[in-house]
Design a protein around this motif. Structure first.
Motif, PDB file in Angstrom:
ATOM      1  N   LYS A  92      22.213  -7.437  -6.184  1.00  0.00           N
ATOM      2  CA  LYS A  92      22.864  -8.761  -6.189  1.00  0.00           C
ATOM      3  C   LYS A  92      24.351  -8.639  -5.885  1.00  0.00           C
ATOM      4  O   LYS A  92      24.894  -9.383  -5.071  1.00  0.00           O
ATOM      5  CB  LYS A  92      22.695  -9.422  -7.561  1.00  0.00           C
ATOM      6  CG  LYS A  92      21.527 -10.357  -7.598  1.00  0.00           C
ATOM      7  CD  LYS A  92      21.481 -11.090  -8.924  1.00  0.00           C
ATOM      8  CE  LYS A  92      20.048 -11.180  -9.372  1.00  0.00           C
ATOM      9  NZ  LYS A  92      19.856 -11.486 -10.757  1.00  0.00           N
ATOM     10  N   GLU A 146       6.477 -13.866  -0.302  1.00  0.00           N
ATOM     11  CA  GLU A 146       5.515 -13.432  -1.330  1.00  0.00           C
ATOM     12  C   GLU A 146       5.134 -11.964  -1.138  1.00  0.00           C
ATOM     13  O   GLU A 146       5.084 -11.202  -2.092  1.00  0.00           O
ATOM     14  CB  GLU A 146       4.246 -14.302  -1.297  1.00  0.00           C
ATOM     15  CG  GLU A 146       4.445 -15.732  -1.787  1.00  0.00           C
ATOM     16  CD  GLU A 146       5.265 -16.596  -0.836  1.00  0.00           C
ATOM     17  OE1 GLU A 146       5.326 -16.290   0.381  1.00  0.00           O
ATOM     18  OE2 GLU A 146       5.881 -17.586  -1.308  1.00  0.00           O
ATOM     19  N   ALA A 149       8.070  -9.797  -2.089  1.00  0.00           N
ATOM     20  CA  ALA A 149       8.271  -9.729  -3.545  1.00  0.00           C
ATOM     21  C   ALA A 149       7.241  -8.778  -4.159  1.00  0.00           C
ATOM     22  O   ALA A 149       7.566  -7.994  -5.057  1.00  0.00           O
ATOM     23  CB  ALA A 149       8.149 -11.120  -4.152  1.00  0.00           C
ATOM     24  N   ARG A 166       8.133 -13.850 -10.726  1.00  0.00           N
ATOM     25  CA  ARG A 166       8.804 -15.124 -10.441  1.00  0.00           C
ATOM     26  C   ARG A 166      10.298 -14.910 -10.146  1.00  0.00           C
ATOM     27  O   ARG A 166      10.850 -15.405  -9.162  1.00  0.00           O
ATOM     28  CB  ARG A 166       8.668 -15.992 -11.670  1.00  0.00           C
ATOM     29  CG  ARG A 166       8.350 -17.395 -11.772  1.00  0.00           C
ATOM     30  CD  ARG A 166       7.767 -18.344 -10.853  1.00  0.00           C
ATOM     31  NE  ARG A 166       8.369 -18.571  -9.560  1.00  0.00           N
ATOM     32  CZ  ARG A 166       7.686 -18.755  -8.463  1.00  0.00           C
ATOM     33  NH1 ARG A 166       6.381 -18.721  -8.468  1.00  0.00           N
ATOM     34  NH2 ARG A 166       8.280 -18.989  -7.325  1.00  0.00           N
ATOM     35  N   ASP A 167      10.936 -14.092 -11.011  1.00  0.00           N
ATOM     36  CA  ASP A 167      12.371 -13.807 -10.830  1.00  0.00           C
ATOM     37  C   ASP A 167      12.616 -13.101  -9.503  1.00  0.00           C
ATOM     38  O   ASP A 167      13.605 -13.368  -8.809  1.00  0.00           O
ATOM     39  CB  ASP A 167      12.900 -12.892 -11.945  1.00  0.00           C
ATOM     40  CG  ASP A 167      12.934 -13.609 -13.287  1.00  0.00           C
ATOM     41  OD1 ASP A 167      12.781 -14.847 -13.290  1.00  0.00           O
ATOM     42  OD2 ASP A 167      13.103 -12.919 -14.319  1.00  0.00           O
ATOM     43  N   ILE A 169      10.822 -13.289  -6.743  1.00  0.00           N
ATOM     44  CA  ILE A 169      10.700 -14.224  -5.607  1.00  0.00           C
ATOM     45  C   ILE A 169      11.983 -15.036  -5.484  1.00  0.00           C
ATOM     46  O   ILE A 169      12.550 -15.191  -4.392  1.00  0.00           O
ATOM     47  CB  ILE A 169       9.461 -15.146  -5.775  1.00  0.00           C
ATOM     48  CG1 ILE A 169       8.194 -14.316  -5.590  1.00  0.00           C
ATOM     49  CG2 ILE A 169       9.487 -16.313  -4.794  1.00  0.00           C
ATOM     50  CD1 ILE A 169       6.889 -15.092  -5.651  1.00  0.00           C
ATOM     51  N   ASP A 170      12.494 -15.516  -6.631  1.00  0.00           N
ATOM     52  CA  ASP A 170      13.732 -16.305  -6.598  1.00  0.00           C
ATOM     53  C   ASP A 170      14.903 -15.475  -6.082  1.00  0.00           C
ATOM     54  O   ASP A 170      15.691 -15.940  -5.255  1.00  0.00           O
ATOM     55  CB  ASP A 170      14.062 -16.843  -7.999  1.00  0.00           C
ATOM     56  CG  ASP A 170      13.103 -17.951  -8.398  1.00  0.00           C
ATOM     57  OD1 ASP A 170      12.395 -18.463  -7.510  1.00  0.00           O
ATOM     58  OD2 ASP A 170      13.055 -18.289  -9.599  1.00  0.00           O
ATOM     59  N   ASP A 171      15.005 -14.230  -6.575  1.00  0.00           N
ATOM     60  CA  ASP A 171      16.105 -13.346  -6.134  1.00  0.00           C
ATOM     61  C   ASP A 171      16.037 -13.107  -4.632  1.00  0.00           C
ATOM     62  O   ASP A 171      17.045 -13.163  -3.935  1.00  0.00           O
ATOM     63  CB  ASP A 171      16.008 -11.969  -6.821  1.00  0.00           C
ATOM     64  CG  ASP A 171      16.519 -12.008  -8.253  1.00  0.00           C
ATOM     65  OD1 ASP A 171      17.015 -13.076  -8.664  1.00  0.00           O
ATOM     66  OD2 ASP A 171      16.389 -10.989  -8.953  1.00  0.00           O
ATOM     67  N   LYS A 173      14.619 -14.953  -2.323  1.00  0.00           N
ATOM     68  CA  LYS A 173      14.942 -16.183  -1.583  1.00  0.00           C
ATOM     69  C   LYS A 173      16.455 -16.399  -1.542  1.00  0.00           C
ATOM     70  O   LYS A 173      17.025 -16.720  -0.500  1.00  0.00           O
ATOM     71  CB  LYS A 173      14.280 -17.393  -2.242  1.00  0.00           C
ATOM     72  CG  LYS A 173      12.819 -17.530  -1.872  1.00  0.00           C
ATOM     73  CD  LYS A 173      12.278 -18.834  -2.417  1.00  0.00           C
ATOM     74  CE  LYS A 173      10.818 -19.002  -2.058  1.00  0.00           C
ATOM     75  NZ  LYS A 173      10.144 -19.975  -2.912  1.00  0.00           N
ATOM     76  N   GLN A 174      17.075 -16.212  -2.705  1.00  0.00           N
ATOM     77  CA  GLN A 174      18.533 -16.419  -2.781  1.00  0.00           C
ATOM     78  C   GLN A 174      19.277 -15.441  -1.904  1.00  0.00           C
ATOM     79  O   GLN A 174      20.214 -15.782  -1.203  1.00  0.00           O
ATOM     80  CB  GLN A 174      18.993 -16.203  -4.214  1.00  0.00           C
ATOM     81  CG  GLN A 174      19.142 -17.486  -4.985  1.00  0.00           C
ATOM     82  CD  GLN A 174      19.651 -17.190  -6.379  1.00  0.00           C
ATOM     83  OE1 GLN A 174      20.419 -16.258  -6.585  1.00  0.00           O
ATOM     84  NE2 GLN A 174      19.213 -17.963  -7.348  1.00  0.00           N
TER      85      GLN A 174
END
Ligand code: DC
Length: 217
Positions: A92, A146, A149, A166-167, A169-171, A173-174
């Motif tokens: 990140k 998907e 991830a 879930r986290d 996939i969000d990471d 995408k961001q």
């Protein structure tokens, strides 16, 4: 500009299969490896411990990076930094810092200096567009969020790191959005790159497809 046949660039978003393909090609062709994402991660790691940029550059130049058991191991002054660099936290910060002009400028020369007559497979986001625009062989890999991830989940789990799908996939995408929309060296295929969607392909399939297209080796 003269095309450099012995530079192969493999760009694409995280977990698109770049790393595995890069290692397979390096081993097959006996070329050197440049995992530029790892250098951005090292940059973030040294930044976090509050080093000044000259010191960060020097430390990155002195990293000892080797392929062992098909994994890139990063040693620095006798310490194994691999897990620290591969964590989602470092990823990140690397993504945030990679949007800054200074970071990219500091890493540009270090990356270009790794090119020599031995041949180089360079993996990253802007290898074919900015760092080695004259590379003779350019590829851009992609896959659905998907699938990526899931690959990252298995990779981190194998490393013994706790992750939540879930986290993840969000990471991803961001990070995709940040990497694609940044002003400097956005994540984009070079005009002369071959784009490959690896969602439904095994590493062996991507490897043999790529191998057939490589010119001048
Ligand atoms: O490939 P990776 O996940 O190890 O890369 C970590 C971050 O580094 C990524 O989010 C964006 C940045 N990066 C970059 O901006 N340019 C590169 N050539 C490689 C990585």
């Amino acid at each position: 500009m003269k095309s450099e046949a012995k530079i192969i660039t493999i760009d694409g978003p995280s977990a698109s299969g770049k790393g595995a393909l890069t290692k397979a090609l390096c081993q097959f062709l006996n070329y050197k490896i440049l995992d530029s994402g790892l250098l951005y991660r090292a940059y973030a790691y040294f930044y976090k411990i509050r080093l000044a940029s000259d010191e960060i550059k020097e430390n990155i130049t002195n990293l000892d990076i080797e392929i062992k058991n098909n994994e890139l191991i990063v040693m620095f002054k006798g310490r194994n930094l691999t897990n620290d660099l591969r964590s989602e936290e470092t990823a990140k910060l690397a993504s945030e810092l990679s949007a800054l002009k200074d970071t990219r400028a500091n890493l540009l020369g270090i990356q270009r200096a790794l090119n020599n007559e031995d041949g180089l497979v360079a993996d990253g986001r802007d290898m074919g567009t900015v760092v080695f625009p004259n590379a003779g062989n350019k590829f851009f890999l992609n896959a659905s969020v998907e699938i990526r991830a899931k690959r990252r989940f298995l990779e981190l789990q194998n490393r013994g790191q706790e992750v939540n799908m879930r986290d993840l996939i969000d990471d991803i995408k961001q990070r995709d959005l940040a990497d694609q929309s940044r002003e400097l060296s956005p994540l984009l295929p070079a005009d002369d790159a071959t784009v490959i969607d690896t969602s439904d392909m095994s590493l062996e399939e991507v490897f043999s497809f790529t191998k057939k297209l490589i010119k001048g080796n």
